[in-house]
Enzyme design. Structure first.
Site, PDB file in Angstrom:
ATOM      1  N   GLY A 275       0.820  -1.202   0.000  1.00  7.73           N
ATOM      2  CA  GLY A 275       0.000   0.000   0.000  1.00  7.73           C
ATOM      3  C   GLY A 275       0.856   1.254   0.000  1.00  7.73           C
ATOM      4  N   SER A 276       1.765   1.345   0.973  1.00  9.46           N
ATOM      5  CA  SER A 276       2.686   2.482   1.038  1.00  9.46           C
ATOM      6  C   SER A 276       4.092   2.117   0.595  1.00  9.46           C
ATOM      7  CB  SER A 276       2.753   3.025   2.471  1.00  9.46           C
ATOM      8  OG  SER A 276       3.440   2.113   3.313  1.00  9.46           O
ATOM      9  N   GLY A 277       4.437   0.842   0.675  1.00  8.39           N
ATOM     10  CA  GLY A 277       5.790   0.397   0.367  1.00  8.39           C
ATOM     11  C   GLY A 277       6.721   0.416   1.562  1.00  8.39           C
ATOM     12  N   ASN A 278       6.302   1.021   2.662  1.00 11.37           N
ATOM     13  CA  ASN A 278       7.163   1.133   3.840  1.00 11.37           C
ATOM     14  C   ASN A 278       7.490  -0.221   4.461  1.00 11.37           C
ATOM     15  OD1 ASN A 278       7.717   3.995   4.347  1.00 11.37           O
ATOM     16  ND2 ASN A 278       5.506   4.170   4.529  1.00 11.37           N
ATOM     17  N   GLY A 279       6.475  -0.980   4.810  1.00 11.43           N
ATOM     18  CA  GLY A 279       6.703  -2.279   5.439  1.00 11.43           C
ATOM     19  C   GLY A 279       7.494  -3.212   4.546  1.00 11.43           C
ATOM     20  N   GLU A 280       7.222  -3.161   3.267  1.00  7.31           N
ATOM     21  CA  GLU A 280       7.915  -4.017   2.312  1.00  7.31           C
ATOM     22  C   GLU A 280       9.403  -3.674   2.258  1.00  7.31           C
ATOM     23  OE1 GLU A 280       3.710  -4.182   1.846  1.00  7.31           O
ATOM     24  OE2 GLU A 280       4.988  -2.410   1.787  1.00  7.31           O
TER      25      GLU A 280
ATOM     26  N   ARG B  48      -0.751   2.746  -3.295  1.00  7.61           N
ATOM     27  CA  ARG B  48      -1.695   3.791  -2.882  1.00  7.61           C
ATOM     28  C   ARG B  48      -1.089   5.191  -2.938  1.00  7.61           C
ATOM     29  NH1 ARG B  48      -3.542   0.268   2.327  1.00  7.61           N
ATOM     30  NH2 ARG B  48      -4.851  -1.231   1.203  1.00  7.61           N
TER      31      ARG B  48
ATOM     32  N   HIS C 195      23.528   6.452  -5.859  1.00  8.84           N
ATOM     33  CA  HIS C 195      24.243   6.616  -4.607  1.00  8.84           C
ATOM     34  C   HIS C 195      24.239   5.381  -3.719  1.00  8.84           C
ATOM     35  CE1 HIS C 195      23.779  11.299  -4.688  1.00  8.84           C
ATOM     36  NE2 HIS C 195      24.338  10.810  -5.793  1.00  8.84           N
TER      37      HIS C 195
ATOM     38  N   ARG D 113      32.888   7.465  -3.709  1.00  8.96           N
ATOM     39  CA  ARG D 113      32.585   7.667  -2.288  1.00  8.96           C
ATOM     40  C   ARG D 113      31.351   6.890  -1.860  1.00  8.96           C
ATOM     41  NH1 ARG D 113      30.329  12.078  -4.860  1.00  8.96           N
ATOM     42  NH2 ARG D 113      28.331  12.813  -4.035  1.00  8.96           N
TER      43      ARG D 113
END
Length: 151
Positions: A66-71, A109, A98, A132
């Protein structure tokens, strides 16, 4: 290129469309599920996707939710994975340039499918700059839970 892909229910529709997009570009895609928009626990699908990248079975990986955060969090718990949470083309470009991101996480979402396609294309086309940035990746890889300072 062989690309692993996985999602939970909230990323399923984009996963299917991105899978087709990748195949049209000539990539081989290995789908780790889920296979519908029925509610599931995302770690069960994201971890195997990340392991395929870490183990060298696939060169890169894409995870969706949904947000991609947990994944992104689940993928980044796998040693050897550098999963960038991408919300626009610039975040995808910098994730490769980078951070040499070998995986990306996309939130269904959070954007249109057109933006998701642009993110995937940019991530595929952008080379790692090295220099670097390579030194910093090596520093990240050296960090272990035992070696991390706590206040």
């Amino acid at each position: 290129m062989k690309i692993a892909i996985g999602s939970d229910h909230a990323g399923f529709q984009y996963k299917e469309q991105i899978k087709d997009f990748l195949k049209q570009l000539g990539h081989e895609v290995r789908d780790f599920g889920t296979n519908s928009d029925a509610s599931v626990d995302y770690p069960l699908f994201i971890r195997p996707t990340a392991l395929a990248v870490a183990d060298g079975e696939c060169e890169r990986g894409i995870v969706l939710g949904g947000s991609g955060n947990g994944e992104a969090i689940v993928a980044n718990r796998v040693k050897g994975v550098r999963c960038a949470l991408c919300w626009n083309v610039e975040s995808a470009r910098l994730g490769r340039q980078h951070n040499n991101a070998n995986m990306i996480s996309i939130g269904q979402r959070m954007m249109t499918i057109e933006t998701a396609f642009q993110i995937v294309q940019t991530w595929l086309d952008t080379p790692f700059e090295g220099g670097r940035h390579q030194r910093r990746i090596e520093e990240i890889d050296q960090a272990t839970p035992e070696g991390c300072a706590r206040s």
